[in-house]
Write an enzyme that holds these catalytic residues in place. Structure first.
Site, PDB file in Angstrom:
ATOM      1  N   SER A   1      28.146  15.983  89.578  1.00 37.04           N
ATOM      2  CA  SER A   1      29.007  14.936  89.021  1.00 37.04           C
ATOM      3  C   SER A   1      30.450  15.287  89.308  1.00 37.04           C
ATOM      4  O   SER A   1      30.830  16.468  89.278  1.00 37.04           O
ATOM      5  CB  SER A   1      28.800  14.814  87.512  1.00 37.04           C
ATOM      6  OG  SER A   1      29.769  13.953  86.939  1.00 37.04           O
TER       7      SER A   1
ATOM      8  N   TYR B   1      27.304  17.419  78.993  1.00 36.01           N
ATOM      9  CA  TYR B   1      26.997  16.918  80.333  1.00 36.01           C
ATOM     10  C   TYR B   1      27.898  17.571  81.368  1.00 36.01           C
ATOM     11  O   TYR B   1      27.433  18.081  82.402  1.00 36.01           O
ATOM     12  CB  TYR B   1      27.167  15.400  80.356  1.00 36.01           C
ATOM     13  CG  TYR B   1      26.886  14.760  81.691  1.00 36.01           C
ATOM     14  CD1 TYR B   1      25.582  14.501  82.104  1.00 36.01           C
ATOM     15  CD2 TYR B   1      27.930  14.392  82.548  1.00 36.01           C
ATOM     16  CE1 TYR B   1      25.333  13.905  83.335  1.00 36.01           C
ATOM     17  CE2 TYR B   1      27.682  13.798  83.768  1.00 36.01           C
ATOM     18  CZ  TYR B   1      26.379  13.553  84.157  1.00 36.01           C
ATOM     19  OH  TYR B   1      26.135  12.976  85.377  1.00 36.01           O
TER      20      TYR B   1
END
Length: 261
Positions: free
Chosen positions: A144, A157
């Site tokens: 990400s 996350y």
């Protein structure tokens, strides 16, 4: 002519039942790969594989929880026995738990890392043990762009993706001498169920593109969200022969949202 070097080779894709994982499966099949599709959602996975097989595609379903070390080893064993040597691994499986740090539960944190970081370790370890004796292979982890940029209410996350990114680079360094390449594709905001879950209404996409000063978040300079295919195309490039001299690289596919950091 197979300039990509993918045709006829076996690819293992985790998180394959939807979103980016599904797009990667479809993109690799289009290049002639034999795909082992892995996901913990057995029903959705079987539905996808049934659809693709009806189109004449060479894909098989292997329902597996990547956070289960024993199950992962058994799954990789089964793929090697039933399909053939794994030439490509694409780690896509991931989950998102949001909330301010003081409200995150132990379960939120542990589960996020179990899938997004430890799961990548389990699958990569099982596959690399088989790639090393063959002195060949390519691994891509879908991370990400948030791995390098703090995000409000996404600490678990972001931290898990940062761990996965650095793990993959270490994997690449340790195995470069075995002709095994390990790279990362880091998407920004992408049109997937995970992204949609963050939106409060139908204008959520435009809000992401515009950015949010209150959340210390820039918008997207290219003025569009990524599609799963945008991410899959980057993955296919990195596992292919066209990227044969690229390893330990983090390819950011975010429309400029992190300003190339």
């Amino acid at each position: 002519m197979d300039i990509m070097g993918i045709r006829g080779k076996t690819a293992l894709v985790t998180g394959a039942a939807q979103g980016v994982g599904e797009a990667v499966v479809r993109a690799l099949l289009a290049q002639g790969a034999l795909v082992a599709a892995v996901d913990c959602n057995a029903e959705s996975l079987e539905r996808l594989v049934t659809e693709l097989r009806a189109e004449g595609r060479n894909v098989s379903a292997f329902p597996t929880d990547v956070s289960d070390s024993v199950a992962v080893d058994e799954m990789v064993n089964q793929i090697e026995q039933e399909i053939g040597p794994i030439h490509m691994l694409v780690n896509v499986a991931g989950i998102l738990r949001t909330g301010s740090i003081e409200l995150l539960t132990d379960e939120d944190w542990d589960t996020t890392f179990a899938v997004n970081s430890t799961g990548i370790f389990y699958v990569s370890r099982a596959v690399i043990r088989r790639m090393v004796p063959r002195s060949s292979g390519s691994i891509v982890t879908v991370g990400s762009n948030a791995a390098g940029v703090p995000r409000m209410h996404m600490s678990a996350y972001v931290a898990s993706k940062a761990a996965a990114t650095m793990f993959t680079k270490c994997l690449g360094l340790e195995n470069a001498g075995h002709n095994i390449r390990c790279n990362v594709v880091s998407p920004g905001s992408t049109e997937t169920p995970m992204q949609w879950s963050l939106w409060s209404d139908e204008n959520g996409g435009q809000a992401v593109i515009a950015g949010s000063p209150e959340a210390y978040r820039l918008g997207i300079p290219l003025k569009r969200l990524a599609t799963p295919t945008d991410i899959a195309d980057a993955v296919v490039f990195l596992v292919s022969n066209q990227a044969r001299h690229i390893t330990m690289h983090d390819l950011c596919v975010d429309g400029g949202a992190t300003l190339g950091i």
